[in-house]
Design an enzyme around this catalytic site. Sequence first.
Site, PDB file in Angstrom:
ATOM      1  N   ASP A  88      -8.359  -3.323  -7.605  1.00 48.27           N
ATOM      2  CA  ASP A  88      -7.932  -2.329  -6.620  1.00 48.27           C
ATOM      3  C   ASP A  88      -8.432  -0.943  -7.039  1.00 48.27           C
ATOM      4  OD1 ASP A  88      -6.636  -0.564  -4.922  1.00 48.27           O
ATOM      5  OD2 ASP A  88      -4.657  -1.475  -5.161  1.00 48.27           O
TER       6      ASP A  88
ATOM      7  N   CYS B 115       0.856  -1.196   0.000  1.00 51.52           N
ATOM      8  CA  CYS B 115       0.000   0.000   0.000  1.00 51.52           C
ATOM      9  C   CYS B 115       0.894   1.251   0.000  1.00 51.52           C
ATOM     10  CB  CYS B 115      -0.962  -0.060   1.178  1.00 51.52           C
ATOM     11  SG  CYS B 115      -2.231   1.211   1.209  1.00 51.52           S
TER      12      CYS B 115
ATOM     13  N   HIS C 169      -7.343  -4.602  -3.462  1.00 54.14           N
ATOM     14  CA  HIS C 169      -6.300  -3.897  -2.720  1.00 54.14           C
ATOM     15  C   HIS C 169      -6.081  -4.623  -1.391  1.00 54.14           C
ATOM     16  CE1 HIS C 169      -3.792  -0.528  -1.612  1.00 54.14           C
ATOM     17  NE2 HIS C 169      -4.414  -0.465  -0.447  1.00 54.14           N
TER      18      HIS C 169
END
Length: 248
Positions: A184, A126, A215
């Site tokens: 995502d 991330c 994600h």
Amino acid sequence: MTLKEAEFFEVATPTGPMRVHSFQPAASAPAPTVILYSEIFQVTGPIRRLAARVAGEDFEVLVPEIYHEYEEAGTVLAYDKAGTDRGNFLKHEKPIEAFDSDAKAVIDWALARPSPWKKVGTLGFCIGGHLAFRAALHPGVAAASCFYPTDIHAGSLGRGKQDGTLGRIREIEAELLLIWGRQDPHVPLEGRRTVYDALTAAERWFQWHEFNAAHAFARDEGLRYDAAATRLALDMTIELFQRRLKSA
């Protein structure tokens, strides 16, 4: 490979002491170093388990607390709305220069020790994927594995949301591994294409893999976890580090 008990220590940075968590193989011989950058929630249970997984492949894994200027040492943000809001606020509150000086501090600290290994690797998830990518601007980084890195395509990391990462790609000499989830929403197809085209135009050395996953698919808490995709992506990551760090 068995591990030592996880420990932590502090590294001095221009913006204050930064706690760094250490995961190491039990073997006495020094292992190559991988710096693992967390999600916006800092050093959570899933991040600790990912660090232990990599350490078990004979790597020293160092996990810095990315918001050390703003949160008390040891703070872990919850995987809830309040934790998400706080983590997202801080990723745009902290200046990009502070993220960079943190990276330099921990990389320089790792490489200053007596060791047969002359380079480090970076790994991130991330925001941490972006930080691992950006840390590869440091000449001491030989390889970077970046899981679903946010904000690279938009240039929006840090205070002012003008990180300039894409504009500095030609400075990266490390081999890159980019891992994405096609479902995502944080990095849609157009955003992924922006990153791919920039890397290609700059003739960087990179691998690119997209999974049919969401994600944060490597986070082993919650409904988005994809064990099969995570296993494959970590296998590619370990291969990269074994090839690039153990020959450095």
